[in-house]
Design a protein around this motif. Structure first.
Motif, PDB file in Angstrom:
ATOM      1  N   UNK A 195      -5.353  57.010  30.947  1.00 47.00           N
ATOM      2  CA  UNK A 195      -4.683  56.037  31.204  1.00 47.00           C
ATOM      3  C   UNK A 195      -4.586  56.030  32.956  1.00 47.00           C
ATOM      4  N   UNK A 196      -4.369  55.057  33.640  1.00 51.77           N
ATOM      5  CA  UNK A 196      -4.714  55.077  35.103  1.00 51.77           C
ATOM      6  C   UNK A 196      -3.598  55.566  35.751  1.00 51.77           C
ATOM      7  N   UNK A 197      -3.671  56.428  36.282  1.00 45.24           N
ATOM      8  CA  UNK A 197      -2.592  57.306  37.306  1.00 45.24           C
ATOM      9  C   UNK A 197      -1.880  58.474  36.464  1.00 45.24           C
ATOM     10  N   UNK A 198      -2.372  58.434  35.177  1.00 44.30           N
ATOM     11  CA  UNK A 198      -1.460  59.695  34.498  1.00 44.30           C
ATOM     12  C   UNK A 198      -1.933  61.166  34.772  1.00 44.30           C
ATOM     13  N   UNK A 199      -0.875  61.908  34.742  1.00 40.14           N
ATOM     14  CA  UNK A 199      -1.223  63.317  35.259  1.00 40.14           C
ATOM     15  C   UNK A 199      -2.164  64.072  34.269  1.00 40.14           C
ATOM     16  N   UNK A 204       0.861  68.909  34.003  1.00 44.79           N
ATOM     17  CA  UNK A 204       1.855  68.606  33.226  1.00 44.79           C
ATOM     18  C   UNK A 204       2.467  70.165  32.625  1.00 44.79           C
ATOM     19  N   UNK A 205       1.489  70.877  32.554  1.00 42.74           N
ATOM     20  CA  UNK A 205       1.827  72.340  32.056  1.00 42.74           C
ATOM     21  C   UNK A 205       2.635  72.960  32.956  1.00 42.74           C
ATOM     22  N   UNK A 206       2.271  73.029  34.469  1.00 45.33           N
ATOM     23  CA  UNK A 206       2.982  73.435  35.679  1.00 45.33           C
ATOM     24  C   UNK A 206       4.358  73.080  35.529  1.00 45.33           C
ATOM     25  N   UNK A 207       4.664  71.416  35.195  1.00 42.64           N
ATOM     26  CA  UNK A 207       5.741  70.911  35.477  1.00 42.64           C
ATOM     27  C   UNK A 207       6.820  71.538  34.161  1.00 42.64           C
ATOM     28  N   UNK A 208       6.077  71.660  32.881  1.00 42.62           N
ATOM     29  CA  UNK A 208       7.034  72.056  31.854  1.00 42.62           C
ATOM     30  C   UNK A 208       7.355  73.539  31.926  1.00 42.62           C
ATOM     31  N   UNK A 209       6.359  74.265  32.403  1.00 42.38           N
ATOM     32  CA  UNK A 209       6.612  75.822  32.802  1.00 42.38           C
ATOM     33  C   UNK A 209       7.601  75.870  33.967  1.00 42.38           C
ATOM     34  N   UNK A 210       7.749  74.892  34.896  1.00 45.24           N
ATOM     35  CA  UNK A 210       8.734  75.327  35.884  1.00 45.24           C
ATOM     36  C   UNK A 210      10.148  74.797  35.504  1.00 45.24           C
TER      37      UNK A 210
END
Length: 243
Positions: A195-199, A204-210
């Motif tokens: 999808x256009x603009x999706x991470x 995403x893994x970095x964000x969830x681990x944070x």
């Protein structure tokens, strides 16, 4: 062994792939064990579509509460129908979930389950033509923090499943207050932009681990039949201190 190969070849002629079933190693068995080990009693199913994940949970033995969220008219109606047969399943009002409140327009896909607030990429269309947009629907948007208030109690042990086609991080950013009760998270990780603009998966893994979670499992969920390339996997995370 020769007879086993013969049966497998015969089955493939009818579009069936036979493999040895090892219950302890299956994706379903792993998820069932993780939910049991972490004493999950409430599942928030964000992007529930017509209830595929809820039915999967029941098939693997989970008997706790499930609260389903989906913004689409057709999918929401299917969830309401499913809830009539499952007393522990609750369907929230039609709404999209994100990091702010307001009104948004969602792109409805031909296969319904690939509908997204984001525009589908050309690569995604080539791999699966049924993801094409066939309509749009305007729906209210709320933060999960607000949408879930009437459903959770302080002692609930929550598993948050997010399947929103590239919009996972905004959902998480709108769940800051409820995340303290969330023990586990499952969401889609895209290896290539669908999808256009999706991470993509690293972000995403970095964000969830944070947020204090560790990656426990990853399972392919979308690939290109023509090339064999995997585009998306389901990532399952649990809190480091959960037990």
């Amino acid at each position: 062994m020769q007879f086993e190969l013969f049966i497998k070849k015969l089955a493939r002629r009818f579009g069936v792939d036979l493999r040895a079933y090892r219950p302890a190693r299956s994706e379903a068995a792993r998820l069932a064990r993780m939910l049991e080990q972490h004493r999950i009693d409430t599942v928030l199913d964000v992007g529930a579509n017509t209830g595929q994940f809820a039915r999967h949970l029941r098939s693997i033995g989970y008997r706790g509460r499930i609260i389903c969220f989906d913004p689409l008219q057709e999918a929401h109606a299917a969830l309401v129908k499913l809830a009539r047969t499952d007393p522990a399943l609750t369907v929230a009002p039609r709404q999209a979930l994100g990091e702010s409140s307001g009104e948004v327009e969602i792109n409805v896909s031909a296969n319904l389950e690939s509908s997204s607030l984001l525009s589908v990429s050309e690569a995604h269309l080539q791999a699966e033509p049924r993801v094409r947009t066939v309509a749009t629907e305007k729906v209210p948007m709320r933060r999960l923090d607000e949408a879930v208030l009437s459903y959770l109690s302080p002692g609930d042990r929550v598993f948050l499943k997010i399947d929103v086609q590239g919009y996972e991080l905004p959902v998480l950013r709108g769940a800051e207050r409820v995340l303290g009760q969330v023990i586990g998270v499952q969401l889609e990780l895209s290896l290539q932009p669908l999808y256009q603009g999706e991470p993509l998966f690293r972000e995403v893994i970095d964000a969830v681990e944070a947020l204090g979670f560790a990656l426990y499992d990853a399972n392919p969920c979308f690939s290109d039949d023509a090339t064999g390339r995997t585009y998306q996997v389901d990532g399952v995370f649990f809190r480091n201190e959960a037990s």
